[in-house]
Design an enzyme around this catalytic site. Structure first.
Site, PDB file in Angstrom:
ATOM      1  N   GLU A  17     -42.587 -86.783   5.472  1.00  0.00           N
ATOM      2  CA  GLU A  17     -41.365 -86.001   5.676  1.00  0.00           C
ATOM      3  C   GLU A  17     -41.169 -84.979   4.573  1.00  0.00           C
ATOM      4  O   GLU A  17     -40.778 -83.832   4.831  1.00  0.00           O
ATOM      5  CB  GLU A  17     -40.154 -86.939   5.751  1.00  0.00           C
ATOM      6  CG  GLU A  17     -40.113 -87.801   6.998  1.00  0.00           C
ATOM      7  CD  GLU A  17     -40.110 -86.956   8.270  1.00  0.00           C
ATOM      8  OE1 GLU A  17     -39.521 -85.862   8.247  1.00  0.00           O
ATOM      9  OE2 GLU A  17     -40.706 -87.388   9.271  1.00  0.00           O
ATOM     10  N   CYS A  60     -40.941 -75.312  23.071  1.00  0.00           N
ATOM     11  CA  CYS A  60     -39.690 -74.605  22.794  1.00  0.00           C
ATOM     12  C   CYS A  60     -39.804 -73.885  21.455  1.00  0.00           C
ATOM     13  O   CYS A  60     -39.022 -74.081  20.534  1.00  0.00           O
ATOM     14  CB  CYS A  60     -38.518 -75.587  22.783  1.00  0.00           C
ATOM     15  SG  CYS A  60     -36.893 -74.792  22.856  1.00  0.00           S
ATOM     16  N   CYS A 112     -40.900 -72.041  28.892  1.00  0.00           N
ATOM     17  CA  CYS A 112     -39.895 -72.710  29.719  1.00  0.00           C
ATOM     18  C   CYS A 112     -40.474 -73.313  31.005  1.00  0.00           C
ATOM     19  O   CYS A 112     -40.058 -74.397  31.413  1.00  0.00           O
ATOM     20  CB  CYS A 112     -38.759 -71.753  30.028  1.00  0.00           C
ATOM     21  SG  CYS A 112     -37.869 -71.192  28.552  1.00  0.00           S
ATOM     22  N   CYS A 166     -41.528 -76.820  30.491  1.00  0.00           N
ATOM     23  CA  CYS A 166     -40.646 -77.650  29.667  1.00  0.00           C
ATOM     24  C   CYS A 166     -40.026 -78.779  30.489  1.00  0.00           C
ATOM     25  O   CYS A 166     -39.464 -78.532  31.560  1.00  0.00           O
ATOM     26  CB  CYS A 166     -39.540 -76.797  29.060  1.00  0.00           C
ATOM     27  SG  CYS A 166     -38.402 -77.739  28.032  1.00  0.00           S
ATOM     28  N   CYS A 200     -31.290 -77.431  30.404  1.00  0.00           N
ATOM     29  CA  CYS A 200     -31.213 -76.425  29.342  1.00  0.00           C
ATOM     30  C   CYS A 200     -30.371 -75.240  29.793  1.00  0.00           C
ATOM     31  O   CYS A 200     -30.702 -74.573  30.779  1.00  0.00           O
ATOM     32  CB  CYS A 200     -32.615 -75.959  28.944  1.00  0.00           C
ATOM     33  SG  CYS A 200     -32.618 -74.685  27.656  1.00  0.00           S
TER      34      CYS A 200
END
Length: 360
Positions: free
Chosen positions: A41, A196, A203, A206, A212
């Site tokens: 991370e 995205c 799109c 997706c 969305c």
DNA sequence: TAATCGTGGTT
DNA sequence: TAACCAAGATT
């Protein structure tokens, strides 16, 4: 805000997609070790997966555990971080490891409050580690999740405004499914990275297109600009590349605060403009000699080069010089001569490493 | 709140 | 070339 309270129901669409199309091969997805997951991370903060990937394996090999990292010299940590940027992360990670060993029994603290008390661990990083290492239901809001949720919820305005920041965290928490936060967090990050995207979102492929609000808009591809940041200011410097008779190179450790904090770099003389006038070079040498206490002989002034930082652009030229007196020998001095091979083992900024690699 | 803090890839 | 962007945190 009625908009923010409405559940989009992303998880039930996202999780099946993730099982089939997620980036399961990423190395930090092969472990549940709290140290390795925290490290991933931190390495990935403001850094693309592609860039951080080679650092992850090398860092884990050099420092396999909290204890190894905590007991390592900071110089060794910075050397591993060399080239990755945002070096405060390395200094913070080093201190965080020491805190984990000394105050938390060698285990990543299992609560948000304690986790966020570690240097370099903010809300999103803490949540990511608690979800991945301990299976807690914690929502993240990294750049990927932020972009996906901003579009899906049909938010307007600046994505980083405090108002939208509050809305996005609320949405992120509402959408994170109980019992599957880890997979969901990975899934929304993969969606943001693979489909995205900031530019040219895909799109048609997706899985959450039906939920969305931005997908139906003609300008779905566009995200609001970050407040038009004025052009990066330009700064100027002359870097001194001084070598002694043995070919050793003079390096200076930079102060912990500021750019390239704690790294070894060439002595730098900041200036108001780049030194292209040869009549000014003598002044530079004198100033160096006075500041450093060395006898230098100029050989050549290299071409003007540019290095772009996050918030300013640096124009610099490298002044090659021979070092007559080996005056800076005392330990603890921030100014030392190094054999080339040894220098390349230090924590060096990227342009300095490239420069030294071209010598001899 | 707004700056500060790297670097490499893409457009 | 220049702008934009990235698994953000800190002060």
């Amino acid at each position: 805000m009625a908009l923010a309270e409405e559940r989009l129901g992303l998880a039930q669409l996202l999780l099946p997609w993730y099982r089939d199309h997620g980036r399961h091969e990423l190395p930090w997805r092969q472990t549940r070790d709290d140290y390795a997951l925290w490290l991933a991370e931190v390495l990935l903060q403001q850094t693309q997966v592609r860039t951080a990937l080679p650092y992850y394996g090398r860092f884990l090999s050099a420092f396999p555990s909290w204890q190894d990292l905590a007991s390592a010299p900071l110089d060794a940590v910075l050397a591993q971080w060399s080239g990755l940027g945002y070096y405060a992360r390395a200094r913070n990670a080093h201190r965080a490891a020491q805190m984990v060993v000394q105050e938390h029994g060698g285990r990543f603290p299992p609560t948000m409050a304690a986790a966020m008390a570690l240097p370099g661990v903010g809300r999103s990083t803490a949540a990511a580690v608690l979800a991945s290492a301990y299976g807690q239901d914690q929502a993240i809001l990294d750049a990927n999740a932020r972009r996906v949720l901003f579009r899906a919820a049909g938010l307007v305005g600046e994505p980083r405004s405090s108002t939208n920041d509050r809305k996005l965290w609320r949405i992120a928490e509402a959408e994170t499914p109980a019992g599957a936060a880890h997979d969901y967090n990975q899934a929304i990050q993969d969606l943001g990275a693979v489909l995205c995207r900031a530019a040219r979102p895909d799109c048609p492929n997706c899985p959450v297109q039906s939920r969305c609000r931005a997908a139906a808009l003609p300008k779905r591809r566009e995200l609001p600009r970050e407040g038009d940041r004025s052009a990066r200011p330009r700064r100027y410097a002359t870097l001194l590349l001084a070598r002694d008779d043995g070919g050793r190179v003079l390096l200076q450790r930079r102060p912990e605060r500021g750019i390239w904090g704690g790294l070894w770099s060439l002595p730098s003389l900041d200036d108001e403009q780049i030194l292209v006038d040869s009549s000014l070079r003598a002044q530079v040498l004198e100033r160096y000699a006075a500041a450093v206490g060395l006898v230098l002989h100029e050989q050549s002034l290299g071409p003007v080069q540019r290095h772009t930082f996050s918030h300013f652009s640096l124009e610099y030229a490298v002044l090659h010089a021979s070092l007559r007196v080996q005056a800076v020998a005392d330990k603890g001095s921030p100014l030392l001569c190094w054999d080339l091979a040894a220098a390349l083992q230090l924590g060096l900024p990227s342009p300095i490493r490239r420069l030294l690699e071209q010598l001899d």
